[in-house]
Write a protein that holds these residues in place. Structure first.
Motif, PDB file in Angstrom:
ATOM      1  N   GLY A 153      49.053  98.844 100.284  1.00 27.40           N
ATOM      2  CA  GLY A 153      47.857  98.010 100.455  1.00 27.40           C
ATOM      3  C   GLY A 153      47.428  97.309  99.185  1.00 27.40           C
TER       4      GLY A 153
ATOM      5  N   ASP B  50      38.895 103.721  92.564  1.00 30.55           N
ATOM      6  CA  ASP B  50      39.232 105.144  92.344  1.00 30.55           C
ATOM      7  C   ASP B  50      40.743 105.363  92.343  1.00 30.55           C
ATOM      8  OD1 ASP B  50      36.528 105.444  92.488  1.00 30.55           O
ATOM      9  OD2 ASP B  50      36.509 106.776  94.236  1.00 30.55           O
TER      10      ASP B  50
ATOM     11  N   SER C 176      35.990  91.868 108.217  1.00 29.17           N
ATOM     12  CA  SER C 176      36.981  90.827 107.948  1.00 29.17           C
ATOM     13  C   SER C 176      36.833  89.632 108.887  1.00 29.17           C
ATOM     14  CB  SER C 176      38.394  91.406 108.031  1.00 29.17           C
ATOM     15  OG  SER C 176      38.636  91.830 109.346  1.00 29.17           O
TER      16      SER C 176
ATOM     17  N   CYS D 260      37.766  89.260 112.386  1.00 32.74           N
ATOM     18  CA  CYS D 260      39.048  89.847 111.963  1.00 32.74           C
ATOM     19  C   CYS D 260      40.251  88.953 112.217  1.00 32.74           C
ATOM     20  CB  CYS D 260      39.271  91.205 112.629  1.00 32.74           C
ATOM     21  SG  CYS D 260      40.710  92.063 111.971  1.00 32.74           S
TER      22      CYS D 260
ATOM     23  N   GLY E 232      42.152 107.048 101.686  1.00 29.29           N
ATOM     24  CA  GLY E 232      41.711 105.689 102.034  1.00 29.29           C
ATOM     25  C   GLY E 232      41.957 105.376 103.501  1.00 29.29           C
TER      26      GLY E 232
ATOM     27  N   ALA F  59      45.949 104.805  99.294  1.00 27.24           N
ATOM     28  CA  ALA F  59      45.672 103.575 100.056  1.00 27.24           C
ATOM     29  C   ALA F  59      44.207 103.198  99.874  1.00 27.24           C
ATOM     30  CB  ALA F  59      45.995 103.802 101.527  1.00 27.24           C
TER      31      ALA F  59
ATOM     32  N   GLU G 195      38.549 109.645 103.802  1.00 31.65           N
ATOM     33  CA  GLU G 195      37.852 108.362 103.634  1.00 31.65           C
ATOM     34  C   GLU G 195      36.441 108.631 103.129  1.00 31.65           C
ATOM     35  OE1 GLU G 195      38.210 104.920 103.816  1.00 31.65           O
ATOM     36  OE2 GLU G 195      36.071 105.036 103.304  1.00 31.65           O
ATOM     37  N   ARG G 196      36.046 107.913 102.096  1.00 37.18           N
ATOM     38  CA  ARG G 196      34.734 108.183 101.493  1.00 37.18           C
ATOM     39  C   ARG G 196      33.569 107.666 102.336  1.00 37.18           C
ATOM     40  NH1 ARG G 196      34.260 104.574  96.059  1.00 37.18           N
ATOM     41  NH2 ARG G 196      32.038 104.943  96.357  1.00 37.18           N
TER      42      ARG G 196
ATOM     43  N   TYR H  83      34.211  93.541  96.774  1.00 33.96           N
ATOM     44  CA  TYR H  83      33.315  94.078  97.817  1.00 33.96           C
ATOM     45  C   TYR H  83      33.148  95.592  97.606  1.00 33.96           C
ATOM     46  CZ  TYR H  83      32.442  90.005 100.729  1.00 33.96           C
ATOM     47  OH  TYR H  83      31.999  88.797 101.191  1.00 33.96           O
TER      48      TYR H  83
HETATM   49  C1  LIG Z   1      34.608  90.011 103.502  1.00 35.72           C
HETATM   50  C2  LIG Z   1      36.098  90.161 103.652  1.00 35.72           C
HETATM   51  C3  LIG Z   1      36.736  89.505 104.688  1.00 35.72           C
HETATM   52  C4  LIG Z   1      38.125  89.608 104.807  1.00 35.72           C
HETATM   53  N1  LIG Z   1      38.734  89.000 105.852  1.00 35.72           N
HETATM   54  C5  LIG Z   1      40.080  89.099 106.005  1.00 35.72           C
HETATM   55  C6  LIG Z   1      40.739  88.533 107.116  1.00 35.72           C
HETATM   56  O1  LIG Z   1      40.108  88.025 108.048  1.00 35.72           O
HETATM   57  N2  LIG Z   1      42.103  88.615 107.162  1.00 35.72           N
HETATM   58  C7  LIG Z   1      42.836  89.225 106.186  1.00 35.72           C
HETATM   59  O2  LIG Z   1      44.055  89.261 106.277  1.00 35.72           O
HETATM   60  N3  LIG Z   1      42.220  89.830 105.144  1.00 35.72           N
HETATM   61  C8  LIG Z   1      40.881  89.788 105.037  1.00 35.72           C
HETATM   62  N4  LIG Z   1      40.264  90.413 103.986  1.00 35.72           N
HETATM   63  C9  LIG Z   1      41.083  91.213 103.057  1.00 35.72           C
HETATM   64  C10 LIG Z   1      41.484  92.539 103.728  1.00 35.72           C
HETATM   65  O3  LIG Z   1      40.359  93.078 104.386  1.00 35.72           O
HETATM   66  C11 LIG Z   1      42.012  93.538 102.693  1.00 35.72           C
HETATM   67  O4  LIG Z   1      43.048  92.938 101.959  1.00 35.72           O
HETATM   68  C12 LIG Z   1      42.527  94.792 103.384  1.00 35.72           C
HETATM   69  O5  LIG Z   1      41.477  95.414 104.071  1.00 35.72           O
HETATM   70  C13 LIG Z   1      43.113  95.758 102.372  1.00 35.72           C
HETATM   71  O6  LIG Z   1      43.439  96.936 103.044  1.00 35.72           O
HETATM   72  P1  LIG Z   1      43.574  98.289 102.224  1.00 35.72           P
HETATM   73  O7  LIG Z   1      43.842  99.361 103.223  1.00 35.72           O
HETATM   74  O8  LIG Z   1      44.509  98.127 101.121  1.00 35.72           O
HETATM   75  O9  LIG Z   1      42.145  98.505 101.574  1.00 35.72           O
HETATM   76  P2  LIG Z   1      40.729  98.708 102.271  1.00 35.72           P
HETATM   77  O10 LIG Z   1      40.705  98.136 103.622  1.00 35.72           O
HETATM   78  O11 LIG Z   1      39.754  98.211 101.290  1.00 35.72           O
HETATM   79  O12 LIG Z   1      40.620 100.281 102.426  1.00 35.72           O
HETATM   80  C14 LIG Z   1      40.550 101.162 101.332  1.00 35.72           C
HETATM   81  C15 LIG Z   1      39.726 102.352 101.766  1.00 35.72           C
HETATM   82  O13 LIG Z   1      39.841 103.381 100.796  1.00 35.72           O
HETATM   83  C16 LIG Z   1      38.604 104.032 100.706  1.00 35.72           C
HETATM   84  N5  LIG Z   1      38.503 104.721  99.424  1.00 35.72           N
HETATM   85  C17 LIG Z   1      38.481 104.163  98.193  1.00 35.72           C
HETATM   86  N6  LIG Z   1      38.368 105.112  97.252  1.00 35.72           N
HETATM   87  C18 LIG Z   1      38.332 106.304  97.903  1.00 35.72           C
HETATM   88  C19 LIG Z   1      38.194 107.647  97.463  1.00 35.72           C
HETATM   89  N7  LIG Z   1      38.079 107.975  96.177  1.00 35.72           N
HETATM   90  N8  LIG Z   1      38.188 108.623  98.398  1.00 35.72           N
HETATM   91  C20 LIG Z   1      38.292 108.333  99.717  1.00 35.72           C
HETATM   92  N9  LIG Z   1      38.383 107.068 100.185  1.00 35.72           N
HETATM   93  C21 LIG Z   1      38.424 106.071  99.283  1.00 35.72           C
HETATM   94  C22 LIG Z   1      37.589 102.915 100.857  1.00 35.72           C
HETATM   95  O14 LIG Z   1      36.336 103.392 101.245  1.00 35.72           O
HETATM   96  C23 LIG Z   1      38.261 102.031 101.897  1.00 35.72           C
HETATM   97  O15 LIG Z   1      37.823 102.323 103.197  1.00 35.72           O
HETATM   98  C24 LIG Z   1      38.874  90.367 103.864  1.00 35.72           C
HETATM   99  C25 LIG Z   1      38.205  91.026 102.848  1.00 35.72           C
HETATM  100  C26 LIG Z   1      36.833  90.941 102.726  1.00 35.72           C
HETATM  101  C27 LIG Z   1      36.151  91.688 101.634  1.00 35.72           C
END
Ligand SMILES: Cc1cc2nc3c(=O)[nH]c(=O)nc-3n(C[C@H](O)[C@H](O)[C@H](O)COP(=O)(O)OP(=O)(O)OC[C@H]3O[C@@H](n4cnc5c(N)ncnc54)[C@H](O)[C@@H]3O)c2cc1C
Length: 457
Positions: free
Chosen positions: A423, A202, A69, A74, A25, A188, A57-58, A194
């Protein structure tokens, strides 16, 4: 003559590639986990050849959600001490307790310094939200891409992990046509909203295969749709600083904030923030009624006194007229004087209708029972029955890997050593305001450092 496998068999034979640490991720948490793993290795005097780090990363690029974001700007974090962020950003006590160590280990100031070192300057808005000065979320995502490069992280994009198992002390990570192995593994993969951004759950399935409990994903920070949508004339109308109340199955939950009427129901900070509780009420009792309290700082008795004073002072005034200039949610003791927004004009006919008051009635001829009906409507304006909280439209999703099964001081699984989780994949969900990204960064930071600590070099 050397024997070669038939083509089909060769295609099926995965190519193995070993790393000390694999991160699945490339979102906020995974990107920071990779950086912190490298820093921890450097701090321990372990070179890049001894400690190899691979991020899978997928998507074709990392940071897909980061780029979306904050409406493309952001909202990268929130200003304040870790304690303030915990209290304002995470309403549930168990989540505050879990995130405490991570938010103190990697604070919002640490994040801003990391970004500044990559040339990303940031500014704080009046409400405490922090954004990059560029106004572009991509500047943050690009800074993280650079950080991967200078941290000698091997980034494999367009690489969707299909399954993971542990054999002979190694994690075996399979994507189509490729087998990766590692000594430590960081999951992660984010939440499930979304889903077009790659977050299809996954990581939750992978965590389950390792024996982790996954709390059912549920909507959060999402618009709320009602069975009967608000009248079209109200779509786009905002109620400033109202109290939004949701009731179902004998339980009520409430949130204070701006409320936006939409074509399908409600959005705005109050609705988004309450959507997680509403989703739970719907699950528990099957139905949920919404109400707006236009005077959330005042008891019904106080508002009644306010209306009585108005009747005595200004008997010739039409009730309708009064409602149009009535300050909404005035602070205590400041009825009628505070520089507050007023009840939106478009809402006044609905208030009058609900209280069964004719359009041209003045205070002096308003019977007591109608005044009491008006009072009831002002304190509990009916907004309708909830149809749906839309999981996929949420800025985050609630639910995920049970916090009880992850060590909050290291992000290491309590079930499988050397498996770390960080995360939005975890069972927490923050408020709007930069809290979710900060939590992803902080837990990612902790997971990266402790992945290195869990290994012997
Ligand atoms: C429209 C929108 C606006 C937002 N705006 C804000 C903001 O302004 N401020 C804020 O604090 N939060 C915001 N958020 C929330 C914030 O973006 C998320 O909480 C944060 O990105 C989570 O981070 P993460 O690394 O846990 O997951 P993600 O950022 O979702 O990353 C997970 C990654 O894992 C990858 N992945 C998943 N499965 C697999 C697999 N099988 N193999 C390889 N890769 C995989 C995905 O493609 C993804 O890139 C927003 C969310 C959305 C949807």
């Amino acid at each position: 003559m050397k024997k070669t496998a038939p083509v089909k068999e060769r295609e099926r034979t995965p190519i193995a590639s070993h790393s000390s640490i694999i991160i699945i991720g490339g979102g906020a948490s995974g990107l920071l986990a990779a950086v912190s793993a490298r820093r921890a290795a450097e701090d321990a005097g372990i070179g890049t050849e001894a400690c190899t780090i691979t991020l899978l990363e997928r998507n074709p690029r990392t940071g897909t959600k980061l780029r979306l974001s904050g409406g493309g700007k952001c909202n990268v974090t929130h200003e304040g001490s870790p304690q303030e962020l915990l209290e304002k950003g995470f309403i549930r006590r168990n989540e505050q307790r879990f995130l405490r160590h991570a938010l103190y280990s990697f604070t919002s100031s640490d994040l801003l310094q990391l970004l500044l070192a990559r040339g990303v300057t940031t500014g704080v808005r009046a409400d405490g939200k922090v954004f990059p000065d560029s106004g572009e979320a991509s500047s943050v995502a690009i800074a993280f891409e650079e950080l991967q490069r200078i941290s000698s992280v091997v980034v494999r994009t367009s690489c969707r992990v299909k399954s993971v198992e542990q054999r002979d002390g190694l994690f075996q990570v399979r994507s189509t046509g490729t087998l990766f192995t590692s000594d430590a593994l960081i999951l992660a993969t984010g939440g499930v909203s979304y889903s077009g951004t790659g977050t299809t759950g996954d990581g939750l399935s992978i965590a389950k295969t390792f024996g982790h409990t996954v709390m059912a994903p549920s909507a959060a920070l999402t618009p709320v749709y009602t069975i009967k949508p608000p009248p079209a004339s109200l779509a786009g109308v905002a109620l400033r600083s109202a109290g939004l109340v949701a009731s179902g199955g004998g339980r009520s939950v409430e949130r204070r904030g701006d409320l936006l009427f939409t074509h399908r129901g409600f959005s705005g900070p109050a609705a988004l923030s309450l959507s997680r509780d509403i989703a739970e009420l719907m699950r528990e009792s099957g139905s949920c009624q919404l109400f707006a309290d236009l005077f959330p700082d005042h008891t019904t008795a106080e508002v009644e006194q306010f209306l009585l004073r108005q009747t005595k002072k200004n008997g010739a005034q039409m009730v309708r007229k009064f409602l149009q200039i009535c300050p909404i949610a005035p602070p205590e003791g400041a009825f009628g004087t505070a520089p507050h927004g007023t009840i939106p004009t478009a809402l006044v006919p609905s208030i009058m209708r609900h209280a069964a008051i004719e359009s041209e009635v003045t205070w002096s001829i308003l019977p007591k029972e109608k005044r009491l009906a008006l009072l009831a409507v002002l304190k509990r304006f009916p907004l309708g029955s909830v149809r749906e909280t839309v999981l996929d439209q949420g800025e985050v999703s609630a639910g995920g890997v049970s916090l009880a099964e992850v060590n909050p001081k290291s992000m290491e699984s309590r079930i499988v050593p050397k498996l770390l989780l960080c995360g939005e994949l975890l069972d927490y969900a923050g408020e709007i305001g930069g809290y979710n990204l900060q939590a992803a960064f902080s837990t990612g930071w902790m997971a990266g450092r402790n992945a290195v600590k869990s290994l012997k070099f």
